[in-house]
Design a protein around this motif. Sequence first.
Motif, PDB file in Angstrom:
ATOM      1  N   TYR A  47       0.839  -1.205   0.000  1.00  0.00           N
ATOM      2  CA  TYR A  47       0.000   0.000   0.000  1.00  0.00           C
ATOM      3  C   TYR A  47       0.877   1.259   0.000  1.00  0.00           C
ATOM      4  O   TYR A  47       0.674   2.181  -0.781  1.00  0.00           O
ATOM      5  N   GLU A  48       1.865   1.248   0.879  1.00  0.00           N
ATOM      6  CA  GLU A  48       2.740   2.415   1.008  1.00  0.00           C
ATOM      7  C   GLU A  48       3.545   2.645  -0.278  1.00  0.00           C
ATOM      8  O   GLU A  48       3.701   3.791  -0.722  1.00  0.00           O
ATOM      9  N   HIS A  50       2.626   1.839  -3.293  1.00  0.00           N
ATOM     10  CA  HIS A  50       1.708   2.279  -4.350  1.00  0.00           C
ATOM     11  C   HIS A  50       1.183   3.693  -4.128  1.00  0.00           C
ATOM     12  O   HIS A  50       1.123   4.494  -5.054  1.00  0.00           O
ATOM     13  N   TYR A  51       0.773   4.001  -2.891  1.00  0.00           N
ATOM     14  CA  TYR A  51       0.131   5.285  -2.611  1.00  0.00           C
ATOM     15  C   TYR A  51       1.064   6.334  -1.991  1.00  0.00           C
ATOM     16  O   TYR A  51       0.671   7.491  -1.836  1.00  0.00           O
ATOM     17  N   LYS A  53       2.043   6.574   1.085  1.00  0.00           N
ATOM     18  CA  LYS A  53       1.740   6.866   2.493  1.00  0.00           C
ATOM     19  C   LYS A  53       1.307   5.568   3.170  1.00  0.00           C
ATOM     20  O   LYS A  53       0.831   4.648   2.511  1.00  0.00           O
ATOM     21  N   ASN A  59      -8.195   2.200   5.706  1.00  0.00           N
ATOM     22  CA  ASN A  59      -7.658   1.772   4.416  1.00  0.00           C
ATOM     23  C   ASN A  59      -7.483   0.259   4.373  1.00  0.00           C
ATOM     24  O   ASN A  59      -7.760  -0.368   3.353  1.00  0.00           O
TER      25      ASN A  59
END
Length: 138
Positions: A47-48, A50-51, A53, A59
């Motif tokens: 997740y981090e 890709h985004y 953060k 989330n």
Amino acid sequence: HLDQELTKLSILLTYDKEYITHIVNPDSSENNHKLSPDMEHGISKAYERHYGKPADCHNMDELLNSMKTEIQLAAFIDGQFAGNIHMPGTEKEILISHEEASFGCLPCKRISGMLKIVINVFSVLEDHTSYTLEIRGE
């Protein structure tokens, strides 16, 4: 190679894991999902990346509820497109005859020659996801 002319063809792909099964405590009152620490760490890192953060609890729940294994089944008969199945679920079936076909498939006047099956794997959430491919003709 289909060694004789068929009147009907059935191609069935089944697999056993559409959603994450390694949930430690699905009855947790704090959260819909409680993952093993290794799985949670891996998902958080992805997740981090890709985004840009870190994921928060909201989330993470959203991610877990939207993730699924995505496998599609396609067939070609003698180089001609016969069908593609990509509906949700762990069972994908192509049924073709001279007059009828499954949704996403085409009836075939000639069911003979080279049968090419393509299993499109876009995402597999878990290792050791077993699958079975069964081909039957009449």
